[in-house]
Write a protein that holds these residues in place. Structure first.
Motif, PDB file in Angstrom:
ATOM      1  N   UNK A  15      23.634  20.422  38.444  1.00  0.00           N
ATOM      2  CA  UNK A  15      24.839  19.751  38.932  1.00  0.00           C
ATOM      3  C   UNK A  15      24.564  18.250  38.798  1.00  0.00           C
ATOM      4  N   UNK A  30      31.079  15.068  39.641  1.00  0.00           N
ATOM      5  CA  UNK A  30      29.958  15.988  39.862  1.00  0.00           C
ATOM      6  C   UNK A  30      30.148  17.157  38.900  1.00  0.00           C
ATOM      7  N   UNK A  31      29.179  17.373  38.020  1.00  0.00           N
ATOM      8  CA  UNK A  31      29.393  18.387  36.970  1.00  0.00           C
ATOM      9  C   UNK A  31      29.381  19.817  37.524  1.00  0.00           C
ATOM     10  N   UNK A  32      28.635  20.074  38.581  1.00  0.00           N
ATOM     11  CA  UNK A  32      28.546  21.406  39.225  1.00  0.00           C
ATOM     12  C   UNK A  32      28.408  22.547  38.219  1.00  0.00           C
ATOM     13  N   UNK A  33      27.507  22.368  37.270  1.00  0.00           N
ATOM     14  CA  UNK A  33      27.251  23.422  36.281  1.00  0.00           C
ATOM     15  C   UNK A  33      28.167  23.358  35.070  1.00  0.00           C
ATOM     16  N   UNK A 122      33.453  26.073  40.488  1.00  0.00           N
ATOM     17  CA  UNK A 122      32.064  25.965  40.007  1.00  0.00           C
ATOM     18  C   UNK A 122      31.463  27.313  39.612  1.00  0.00           C
TER      19      UNK A 122
ATOM     20  N   UNK B  52      20.782  17.843  41.159  1.00  0.00           N
ATOM     21  CA  UNK B  52      20.966  19.034  41.982  1.00  0.00           C
ATOM     22  C   UNK B  52      20.932  20.243  41.065  1.00  0.00           C
ATOM     23  N   UNK B  54      22.391  23.880  39.981  1.00  0.00           N
ATOM     24  CA  UNK B  54      23.761  24.382  40.105  1.00  0.00           C
ATOM     25  C   UNK B  54      23.857  25.419  41.227  1.00  0.00           C
ATOM     26  N   UNK B 137      25.099  21.071  46.442  1.00  0.00           N
ATOM     27  CA  UNK B 137      25.839  19.837  46.751  1.00  0.00           C
ATOM     28  C   UNK B 137      26.873  20.074  47.858  1.00  0.00           C
TER      29      UNK B 137
END
Lengths: 188, 157
Positions: A15, A30-33, A122, B52, B54, B137
């Motif tokens: 992330x 925030x890319x969060x995967x 996500x 972070x 995922x 997160x």
């Protein structure tokens, strides 16, 4: 794949915070995967961005931040925090903990002067939708450190005419941010 | 039906989340100095966590207070350390490190947590119980991916 870029597998298992200026507004995503737009995917620059931003002082205090409560309530009520029942807390307390957990990292970015976006789904790295989580309520002249960062070569300036950040915060949802960034040329 | 894990494992998972958030924040701010400091602090911080992960998850032996591990999603670079039974099960999906069902085989937090528990306690796959998977997160719950459902028999129902 350029060696300077994060690979698809790395992006999917991490992330990553990334930053750009869209229509003159400093933006944190925030890319969060999810996938980082190709034009912003550069390891060295992304690391330098984080180094800058995490060292920035806050420009706004908590009362000067606007949050997208409608969207976040929807996420919380959609079962995103059901596991907190395992902690044997009252429901109202669980709700407060869930909100605090969701907001904290985005509010930190908004306090530094960024419009902060999270990934709407996500669970699916391919899902293209993002929503705003927090933004400063009004414009303040950026502190000198933030100004230096915004004027540096470490952050790209992009124009996306179809995006209007002045709109009501609750309407800044379902945005295909990655695709919008990729389909618009960076300002020279 | 998933095996129910203990409340203590959920508490450990939330503590692990806090550790990750603080470590990432500190490393991003201070870079190399913080890396050195965190690297030696305690076992769970040994890896250089600069973004972070995922996902994070907790795993333990079902109905046992022993054998608890919280771990994070990461590219599987430690295939040689994978427990043989776990490795066999993962390889049914395809070679470790490649993709199946849109996910990296062996990249999930569940795999890394299970591997630690299995290697340490020499117990099989069928003795494991997991927490839900979280995005560190936001602390938001994520469903188990198809690969984890097939490997560990987990269900999202």
């Amino acid at each position: 794949m350029n060696k300077q870029q994060y690979t698809k597998d790395y992006m999917q298992t991490h992330d990553i915070d990334y930053f750009c200026i869209i229509n003159g507004v400093p933006v944190h995503i925030a890319s969060e995967g999810g996938r980082i737009p190709d034009i912003l995917n550069n390891k060295e620059i992304l690391q330098e961005q984080c180094h800058w931003v995490y060292g920035l002082p806050d420009t706004y205090n908590n009362n000067e931040i606007q949050t997208n409560d409608n969207k976040i309530e929807e996420i919380i009520n959609d079962g995103g925090y059901e596991y907190l029942t395992e902690l044997e807390l009252e429901q109202s307390k669980r709700h407060d903990i869930a909100k605090e957990m969701y907001y904290s990292s985005f509010i930190k970015m908004a306090q530094k002067g960024f419009y902060s976006f999270g990934k709407s789904n996500p669970d699916n790295p391919e899902d293209p939708y993002y929503h705003i989580v927090a933004r400063p309520q009004s414009f303040k002249r950026p502190a000198s450190l933030l100004s230096s960062f915004l004027e540096s070569d470490y952050i790209q300036k992009i124009s996306i005419p179809e995006l209007d950040f002045d709109k009501d915060i609750s309407s800044l949802v379902n945005l295909k941010l990655v695709e919008l960034i990729e389909s618009n040329q960076p300002d020279s | 039906m998933n095996k129910k894990c203990s409340n203590a494992l959920y508490k450990a998972l939330l503590a692990y989340r806090e550790t990750i958030i603080n470590t990432v924040r500190e490393i991003k701010k201070n870079d190399k100095k913080a890396y050195k400091k965190n690297k030696c602090k305690k076992k769970t911080d040994r890896d250089y966590i600069k973004h972070y992960p995922a996902a994070i998850v907790g795993c333990e032996r079902y109905r046992s207070s022993k054998g608890r591990n919280c771990n994070r999603s990461q590219i599987p670079t430690n295939i040689r350390d994978f427990n043989p039974e776990l490795k066999r099960e993962l390889e049914k999906l395809g070679p470790i490190g490649t993709k199946a069902n849109s996910n990296v085989i062996g990249g999930c937090a569940e795999v890394h947590a299970a591997n630690k528990v299995m290697n340490h306690h020499k117990k099989g796959l069928n003795t494991l119980a997991f927490t839900v998977t979280l995005s560190p997160r936001t602390g938001r719950q994520k469903p188990y991916c198809r690969n984890c459902q097939l490997t560990f028999g987990l269900s999202n129902e």
